[in-house]
Motif scaffolding. Structure first.
Motif, PDB file in Angstrom:
ATOM      1  N   LEU A  74      32.625 -76.561  32.384  1.00 24.88           N
ATOM      2  CA  LEU A  74      31.619 -75.606  31.924  1.00 24.88           C
ATOM      3  C   LEU A  74      32.166 -74.580  30.950  1.00 24.88           C
ATOM      4  N   PHE A  75      33.441 -74.237  31.053  1.00 24.30           N
ATOM      5  CA  PHE A  75      33.973 -73.137  30.253  1.00 24.30           C
ATOM      6  C   PHE A  75      35.102 -73.567  29.317  1.00 24.30           C
ATOM      7  N   VAL A  76      36.111 -74.264  29.880  1.00 22.77           N
ATOM      8  CA  VAL A  76      37.316 -74.531  29.090  1.00 22.77           C
ATOM      9  C   VAL A  76      37.022 -75.523  27.986  1.00 22.77           C
ATOM     10  N   TRP A  77      36.431 -76.689  28.334  1.00 21.52           N
ATOM     11  CA  TRP A  77      36.191 -77.705  27.316  1.00 21.52           C
ATOM     12  C   TRP A  77      35.221 -77.237  26.224  1.00 21.52           C
ATOM     13  N   PRO A  78      34.071 -76.553  26.569  1.00 19.35           N
ATOM     14  CA  PRO A  78      33.237 -76.031  25.464  1.00 19.35           C
ATOM     15  C   PRO A  78      33.962 -75.018  24.595  1.00 19.35           C
TER      16      PRO A  78
END
Length: 349
Positions: A74-78
């Motif tokens: 939810l946070f790192v990859w985007p």
């Protein structure tokens, strides 16, 4: 020599006997009371440790791994995608645009306009500064001569012949006054010292020596015995907790695990084998037979379609030309010898 040998041959005094009769008198009651109080605490602590380890291994670690993966998704990859495919190209474009619109004109302006102007101003101000420095040097020399003879020489004469004798006289008077004040302070301090010593120090020393020190020794013995009792009680409670845990484990094994194992081996396994032999294997054989029949039907259908397509192609375009077979066998020894002699003859010609 005899006393020394006797002292060297004597056994060292153990720490448990250092308190004397008082330690021996309070040791057993204190240990009994502490054992009664510590055993439930230790057993509760061991139970909490077991529950905590179970929760850590069965709940917290899987939940933590799932939350970590969810957080990355939810946070790192985007954020990484935005940084890599949006911000970095945008920053490169802005940097190139700033270089073209700001840096290159600024460098040109500095090199071809500000630098020549700065050099010209530097030469002008250097020459003006030299002239001003010469004028200031002359003014400084004149003012220094005037200041020396108008201020410094009179001040030195005043310090040497007026202030120095007056200062020496004042210093002698101050030393005599300080000596008198010191004698008075010494006498007053002597009287106060003996007054405080007699009224405060000696009573406090007597109270410390004859009241507080014995009470402190008794309290030290009691505290040491309580600490030893806590240590023994904690170890005994640990053994008791281990024994209770083993008993509960054995009870659960003989009441739950062994019946479940017996039921699995004696009931469920034969039932499962019977179901497998009577139901599952016939169903599997029927399924494999149906699959083989379906594959054969598909193969025959595919062959019929291929033959019909060949017939249609033959009716539309006629028979295809026959291909001559190519002899791919290896030449025999006689053919190889004949071919080699012919090659040799051609080479000689």
């Amino acid at each position: 020599m005899g006393r020394v040998e006797q002292a060297e041959g004597a056994e060292p005094v153990r720490r448990s006997d250092a308190g004397g009769c008082l330690a021996v008198a309070i040791r057993i009651p204190v240990r009994v009371v502490v054992l009664v109080l510590v055993v439930p605490v230790r057993m509760g602590w061991d139970a909490l440790v077991v529950v905590g380890r179970f929760l850590r291994d069965a709940v917290l670690r899987p939940v933590g791994r799932a939350l970590a993966w969810l957080g990355r998704a939810l946070f790192v990859w985007p954020l990484v995608a935005v940084w890599r495919y949006v911000l970095v190209p945008l920053a490169k474009g802005v940097g190139w645009l700033g270089n073209v619109l700001l840096v290159v004109p600024a460098v040109w302006l500095y090199r071809w306009l500000l630098t020549p102007v700065g050099h010209a101003l530097a030469r002008f101000f250097t020459r003006v500064g030299a002239v001003l420095a010469a004028i200031a040097r002359g003014l400084y020399t004149g003012l220094a001569w005037l200041g020396r003879y108008l201020a410094v020489v009179p001040a030195v004469w005043l310090y040497r012949w007026v202030l120095t004798p007056v200062g020496h006289a004042l210093a002698w008077c101050g030393r005599q006054a300080a000596r008198g004040v010191g004698l008075v302070v010494t006498g007053v301090g002597f009287v106060l010292y003996w007054t405080v010593r007699v009224l405060l120090v000696l009573p406090a020393l007597a109270v410390w020596r004859w009241v507080l020190a014995p009470v402190g020794r008794v309290l030290a013995v009691v505290g040491r015995e309580v600490a030893d009792a806590l240590g023994h009680a904690w170890r005994i409670a640990g053994h008791l907790s281990l024994a209770v845990g083993r008993f509960l484990g054995t009870l659960l094994r003989w009441t739950v695990a062994e019946p479940a194992r017996w039921a699995y081996r004696s009931v469920l396994t034969p039932v499962g084998h019977a179901v497998r032999d009577t139901v599952l294997r016939p169903l599997a054989e029927a399924g494999r037979g149906a699959g083989r029949a379906a594959r054969q039907a598909l193969a025959s259908t595919r062959l019929s379609v291929r033959q019909a397509r060949a017939d249609v192609r033959r009716m539309l375009f006629g028979e295809p030309a026959e291909r001559k077979p190519v002899d791919r066998r290896e030449p025999s020894a006689v053919e190889a010898r004949t071919l080699g002699s012919s090659t040799t003859a051609l080479t000689k010609d």
